[in-house]
Write an enzyme that holds these catalytic residues in place. Structure first.
Site, short mmCIF file in Angstrom:
data_model
loop_
_atom_site.label_atom_id
_atom_site.label_comp_id
_atom_site.label_asym_id
_atom_site.label_seq_id
_atom_site.Cartn_x
_atom_site.Cartn_y
_atom_site.Cartn_z
N HIS A 8 0.83 -1.21 0.00
CA HIS A 8 0.00 0.00 0.00
C HIS A 8 0.86 1.25 0.00
O HIS A 8 2.06 1.20 0.28
CB HIS A 8 -0.97 0.02 1.19
CG HIS A 8 -0.33 0.05 2.54
ND1 HIS A 8 -0.11 -1.08 3.30
CD2 HIS A 8 0.15 1.08 3.30
CE1 HIS A 8 0.46 -0.75 4.45
NE2 HIS A 8 0.64 0.56 4.48
N HIS A 81 3.95 7.31 3.34
CA HIS A 81 4.92 6.20 3.29
C HIS A 81 4.54 5.20 2.20
O HIS A 81 3.42 5.21 1.69
CB HIS A 81 5.03 5.49 4.66
CG HIS A 81 3.78 4.76 5.09
ND1 HIS A 81 2.79 5.36 5.82
CD2 HIS A 81 3.38 3.48 4.91
CE1 HIS A 81 1.83 4.47 6.07
NE2 HIS A 81 2.15 3.32 5.52
N GLU A 130 7.67 1.29 5.07
CA GLU A 130 7.11 0.27 5.95
C GLU A 130 7.38 -1.09 5.32
O GLU A 130 7.19 -1.27 4.11
CB GLU A 130 5.60 0.50 6.10
CG GLU A 130 4.89 -0.51 7.00
CD GLU A 130 3.39 -0.25 7.11
OE1 GLU A 130 2.89 0.69 6.45
OE2 GLU A 130 2.72 -0.98 7.86
CO CO Z 1 1.11 1.60 6.20
#
Ligand code: CO
Length: 140
Positions: A8, A81, A130
């Site tokens: 994502h 992110h 991440e």
């Molecule tokens: Co995230």
């Protein structure tokens, strides 16, 4: 380190409800998940499905939220992110540590219910990154 799928893109927003309307009405998103609170991370989260990935909408939950600090600098919100999957979170963490990359906090359970950690953007070409273990039941 074994680079997996882009899971994502995290996008900070001052209003998840306004962002949901944008992704539905302007961007044509067909699947928008139910928003939920992640109090231990200080965020309210909503996933918008795209055909090959997801957008993770992040609204601050409380004044100590890291998203509140982001919105202080970017009041309209913005890209926050990138999240990449890995097959083995412990192996990935060890690989980044061996590269001297700064890891932000312990490995913990993220918004998908799988282990995650974050890497400092200054060690990652300016991108807060991440790393997430691939969900066992993911991607059909
Ligand atoms: Co995230």
């Amino acid at each position: 380190m074994q680079l997996g799928r882009l899971n994502h893109v995290g996008v900070a927003t001052p209003s998840i409800s306004a962002s949901i309307a944008f992704w539905r009405d302007v961007m044509g998103a067909q699947v928008i998940r139910e928003p939920f609170d992640l109090p231990e991370q200080g965020v309210r989260v909503c996933f918008v499905d795209t055909p090959n990935s997801q957008i993770e909408l992040l609204e601050p939950l409380g004044e100590a939220s890291p998203i509140a600090a982001f919105l202080a600098k970017n009041p309209a919100g913005g890209q926050h992110h990138l999240c990449f999957e890995v097959p083995d979170i412990a192996a990935a963490r060890a690989a980044f540590e061996a590269e001297g990359k700064r890891i932000l906090g312990p490995t913990r359970i993220g918004a998908h219910g799988t282990p995650i950690f974050f890497l400092h953007p200054k060690d990652m070409g300016g991108v807060l990154t991440e790393i997430m273990e691939t969900p066992k039941d993911a991607h059909g």
